[in-house]
Scaffold this active site. Structure first.
Site, PDB file in Angstrom:
ATOM      1  CG  HIS A 182      24.941 -34.445  -4.668  1.00  0.00           C
ATOM      2  ND1 HIS A 182      25.535 -34.077  -3.487  1.00  0.00           N
ATOM      3  CD2 HIS A 182      23.937 -33.557  -4.882  1.00  0.00           C
ATOM      4  CE1 HIS A 182      24.921 -33.017  -2.992  1.00  0.00           C
ATOM      5  NE2 HIS A 182      23.942 -32.672  -3.828  1.00  0.00           N
TER       6      HIS A 182
ATOM      7  CD  GLU B  92      22.279 -29.575  -2.329  1.00  0.00           C
ATOM      8  OE1 GLU B  92      21.959 -28.903  -1.340  1.00  0.00           O
ATOM      9  OE2 GLU B  92      22.961 -30.619  -2.236  1.00  0.00           O
TER      10      GLU B  92
ATOM     11  CD1 TRP C 146      19.017 -34.449   4.270  1.00  0.00           C
ATOM     12  CD2 TRP C 146      20.103 -35.737   2.799  1.00  0.00           C
ATOM     13  NE1 TRP C 146      18.279 -34.460   3.112  1.00  0.00           N
ATOM     14  CE2 TRP C 146      18.913 -35.249   2.189  1.00  0.00           C
ATOM     15  CE3 TRP C 146      20.939 -36.567   2.061  1.00  0.00           C
ATOM     16  CZ2 TRP C 146      18.559 -35.557   0.879  1.00  0.00           C
ATOM     17  CZ3 TRP C 146      20.579 -36.882   0.765  1.00  0.00           C
ATOM     18  CH2 TRP C 146      19.408 -36.377   0.178  1.00  0.00           C
TER      19      TRP C 146
ATOM     20  CG  ASP D 229      25.784 -37.441  -2.183  1.00  0.00           C
ATOM     21  OD1 ASP D 229      26.595 -36.530  -2.437  1.00  0.00           O
ATOM     22  OD2 ASP D 229      24.570 -37.237  -1.997  1.00  0.00           O
TER      23      ASP D 229
ATOM     24  CD  GLU E  22      25.440 -34.456   4.811  1.00  0.00           C
ATOM     25  OE1 GLU E  22      24.515 -34.895   5.546  1.00  0.00           O
ATOM     26  OE2 GLU E  22      25.235 -33.823   3.759  1.00  0.00           O
TER      27      GLU E  22
ATOM     28  CE1 TYR F  67      15.115 -32.098   3.563  1.00  0.00           C
ATOM     29  CE2 TYR F  67      17.418 -31.478   3.837  1.00  0.00           C
ATOM     30  CZ  TYR F  67      16.355 -31.813   3.018  1.00  0.00           C
ATOM     31  OH  TYR F  67      16.529 -31.880   1.654  1.00  0.00           O
ATOM     32  CG  PHE F  68      13.295 -36.431  11.047  1.00  0.00           C
ATOM     33  CD1 PHE F  68      12.556 -35.259  10.960  1.00  0.00           C
ATOM     34  CD2 PHE F  68      12.619 -37.626  11.265  1.00  0.00           C
ATOM     35  CE1 PHE F  68      11.168 -35.275  11.086  1.00  0.00           C
ATOM     36  CE2 PHE F  68      11.234 -37.661  11.401  1.00  0.00           C
ATOM     37  CZ  PHE F  68      10.515 -36.477  11.309  1.00  0.00           C
ATOM     38  CG  ASP F  69      19.623 -33.735   8.232  1.00  0.00           C
ATOM     39  OD1 ASP F  69      18.529 -34.000   7.708  1.00  0.00           O
ATOM     40  OD2 ASP F  69      20.352 -32.799   7.845  1.00  0.00           O
TER      41      ASP F  69
END
Length: 587
Positions: free
Chosen positions: A315, A375, A507, A225, A509, A468-470
């Site tokens: 990305h 994206e 994700w 990424d 971050e 989305y488990f983040d």
């Protein structure tokens, strides 16, 4: 004549009245007994859920009396030519010797058998009596799934063997049962982003073990990424020698700030992934090809496919920074939108992409490989002279079709090497071939999976809400996952068959440590496992079984999110004093 008729009529009416009275009495009796019968049935289901706390729950489970006891004399009956790996897996699980024999003893044995009559892939039948255990399966994968069921029926302490617990004082028993089981969906996945924050090989092995325990069969690794490149590519060594390391970026700084303001150590940057390079403190890490091949084999032994993702054309800031020829001549960072992508109008881009994926194909022997293609900031393409030439030459009308041109060229390369391309649902923009697999994530574009399935594409569901488990969990998150339906509305039966499964995405971050990762993932991952394997919901049974799974996760050392305490904050306002009716979530 008239008198006789009248007499018979009276007799008939009397009998009819008696029947009506009896029926009315039975109706009232049934109405009275129904709550008691339902309560009794509920208690029976509760007892079954407590005795067999399996997640995911089997398709069919018939309780039996008694239990099987493993001891020093227990034998394993299996054909080593077929079940060598599964035999090793079972022996590694148990803290007692398990000698192999070719003939079934009278009792005290466990047997593996292939049964071609079992219709479903990964399907198995598990029979446990006081005398023996038998796993019959369509294939050795089904046998392994049966072993993981046995693992969950064993005492929780079985998960602590690697921590030096001898288990000498523990009786290793499993309750008698007859289980017939198979998965509803062939693709049951979890995704992990190791590009934003790096996770060690040791932890990935733990993660794979837990996927196997809950009958997942796919691990999607996001390996590149803007923030980092995590897999060695020998043709382009700078991708990891430089691209795997960075000074703290905005995400890292945000995590550090959160840790300082909340006192939560789970938000600190993992110091084991920090080192000094040329006098600068750098964060990161990468996997060598040798290391990744070993991990692939580890997963293969547990019947889990690792799906690599090298995200292109978007990305790709790390790759472009190190190899600037990959961007269009008009490409530059504007500070708006996403990063500048690879240039789909230069042949040098395709040489790079094909060289990278040629090495990826040799590491990962599975059919699926993920291209990403999400994206993409296409502004640099609009302003690129070389893209103007390419679009005119190929009859491409707009930059969305230009992205499709890139994806289709890459898919041809994938197919040539026996691989199937997966792309995020943006691949639908500008058109996509029916052979590409579409991974749906954009919840705000609900027609995307419907469109893909209708035109024949295989679809993997991973919508941001609830997979989305983040996203920070709350009191509703678990049940939102448990009641997720992978089949979107608007599909007929044949179209719905194109939905091959689903996965949850992580994700990273703002997930810098394994403790934070586990807090975000568990217990939601268990709810998803039941959605994809069993595809039936029973809230009460699931919550009973989940309470026992918390004990197993404790034994595994998983830092799961503690369940919400019902009857506290949701229902109470503190004035002077109050009495709380609080139910322990782990009683």
């Amino acid at each position: 004549m008239i008198a006789i008729f009248t007499s018979e009529k009276k007799r008939f009416i009397s009998v009819l009245n008696a029947i009506v009275c009896v029926l009315l009495f039975l109706f009232l009796l049934i109405g009275f007994l129904r709550p008691a019968a339902a309560q009794s049935l509920g208690q029976t289901k509760e007892a079954i859920s407590n005795r067999y706390p399996l997640v995911p729950y089997p398709q069919s489970l018939t309780p039996k009396t008694g239990q099987f006891v493993f001891n020093q004399e227990t034998r394993l009956v299996a054909d080593k030519k077929i079940f060598a790996n599964e035999m090793d897996q079972l022996k590694a699980l148990l803290p007692i010797p398990l000698n192999t024999v070719h003939q079934e003893p009278v009792n005290n044995y466990i047997a593996f058998k292939i049964d071609p009559s079992i219709p479903k892939a990964e399907g198995y039948r598990l029979t446990i009596t006081k005398d023996h255990i038998e796993i019959k399966a369509k294939d050795n994968i089904g046998v392994f799934r049966g072993i993981e069921t046995i693992r969950q029926l064993l005492p929780d302490e079985i998960e602590m063997m690697e921590k030096g617990v001898t288990g000498a004082a523990i009786q290793w028993t499993v309750p008698a049962v007859d289980i017939q089981d198979f998965p509803v969906y062939g693709y049951r996945g979890m995704h992990l982003d190791v590009a934003r924050h790096f996770f060690s090989l040791d932890y990935l092995r733990k993660f794979i073990d837990r996927l196997a325990l809950y009958k997942f069969n796919k691990l999607h690794l996001h390996l590149s990424d803007d923030e980092g490149w995590r897999i060695e590519i020998k043709k382009y060594p700078k991708l990891t020698s430089e691209g795997a390391w960075r000074s703290f970026d905005a995400h890292d700084s945000a995590c550090i700030k959160t840790a300082a303001s909340t006192g939560n150590p789970d938000m600190e940057i993992d110091p084991s992934h920090i080192k000094v390079i040329n006098g600068k403190k750098m964060y990161g890490g990468f996997y060598t090809q040798k290391e990744m091949k070993a991990l692939v084999q580890y997963a293969l032994d547990r019947h889990i496919d690792i799906i690599p993702e090298i995200d292109m054309p978007g990305h790709s800031r790390t790759a472009i920074r190190l190899y600037p020829f990959l961007a269009c001549s008009a490409g530059h960072e504007s500070g708006e939108g996403f990063s500048v992508p690879l240039c789909p109008c230069n042949e040098s881009t395709y040489r790079f992409a094909e060289n990278v994926f040629s090495e990826i194909f040799k590491i990962f022997p599975y059919q699926y490989v993920h291209l990403g293609a999400d994206e993409v900031n296409k502004e640099s393409w609009k302003n690129s002279a070389e893209c103007t030439v390419t679009m005119q030459k190929e009859g491409i009308k707009n930059v969305d079709e230009l992205q499709s041109y890139f994806v289709r060229r890459m898919e041809k390369f994938f197919i040539k090497h026996g691989k199937k391309l997966i792309g995020w649902d943006e691949v639908l923009e500008g058109g996509v071939t029916p052979s590409a697999i579409v991974m749906y994530w954009r919840s705000w574009v609900p027609n995307a999976p419907v469109e893909a399935a209708r035109q024949g594409n295989k679809v993997i569901m991973t919508p941001g809400n609830p997979l989305y488990f983040d996203a920070l969990p709350n009191k509703s998150s678990l049940m939102n996952v448990y009641h997720f339906n992978p089949i979107p509305k608007g599909l007929n039966a044949s179209q719905a068959a194109n939905v091959i499964g689903a996965q949850a995405n992580i994700w990273t971050e703002y997930i810098p440590t394994t403790n934070r990762l586990e807090y975000m993932v568990y217990p939601r991952m268990l709810a998803l496992s039941e959605v994809l394997w069993t595809n039936k919901t029973d809230d009460k049974s699931f919550m009973i079984r989940l309470k026992q799974q918390y004990n197993r996760m404790d034994a595994l050392g998983i830092h799961y999110r503690l369940p919400d305490i019902e009857g506290l904050l949701q229902n109470s306002v503190f004035l002077d004093s109050t009495a709380l009716d609080v139910e322990s979530p782990q009683a």
